[in-house]
Design a protein around this motif. Structure first.
Motif, PDB file in Angstrom:
ATOM      1  N   LYS A 149       6.262 -45.837 112.177  1.00 61.42           N
ATOM      2  CA  LYS A 149       5.585 -45.270 113.337  1.00 61.42           C
ATOM      3  C   LYS A 149       6.399 -44.144 113.945  1.00 61.42           C
ATOM      4  CE  LYS A 149       6.978 -49.081 116.269  1.00 61.42           C
ATOM      5  NZ  LYS A 149       6.470 -50.121 117.145  1.00 61.42           N
ATOM      6  N   ILE A 177       8.296 -42.300 116.695  1.00 64.51           N
ATOM      7  CA  ILE A 177       9.008 -42.687 117.914  1.00 64.51           C
ATOM      8  C   ILE A 177       9.431 -41.479 118.743  1.00 64.51           C
ATOM      9  CG2 ILE A 177       9.741 -44.931 117.058  1.00 64.51           C
ATOM     10  CD1 ILE A 177      12.545 -43.630 116.578  1.00 64.51           C
ATOM     11  N   ASP A 206       4.478 -43.982 119.145  1.00 58.97           N
ATOM     12  CA  ASP A 206       4.230 -45.401 118.859  1.00 58.97           C
ATOM     13  C   ASP A 206       3.022 -45.637 117.965  1.00 58.97           C
ATOM     14  OD1 ASP A 206       6.469 -46.507 120.101  1.00 58.97           O
ATOM     15  OD2 ASP A 206       5.472 -46.568 122.048  1.00 58.97           O
TER      16      ASP A 206
END
Length: 87
Positions: free
Chosen positions: A21, A23, A61
């Motif tokens: 993911k 970040i 996220d």
């Protein structure tokens, strides 16, 4: 044509995350800051303008979409190889 610098930081914890993911992400100065932090913490940097552009369209996220799995797998292999060379 002068392309703007982009950087995207990914995180993947095997066993915790279903997919890598995003970040952190940014352009210009923010991208430079992301790259500087990576350098400070000895985090490998993989340069791929096309992939960075695609990943920068994701939200913080957000897991990477399935269509980018193969490209990101190449990044993970690159990092794994670097880690094994440093042992």
């Amino acid at each position: 044509m002068n392309e703007e610098k982009k950087a995207v930081a990914l995180k993947y914890d095997e066993g915790e995350d279903i997919a890598p993911k995003v970040i952190a992400k940014g352009e210009r100065k923010v991208a430079e800051n992301i790259l500087e932090k990576a350098k400070e913490h000895n985090i490998p940097v993989y340069k791929d303008k096309k992939l960075a552009s695609q990943l920068s369209n994701l939200e913080i996220d957000e897991n990477i979409p399935q269509e980018l799995y193969e490209a990101v797998a190449q990044v993970l292999l690159f990092i794994t190889k670097l880690d094994s060379e440093q042992l």
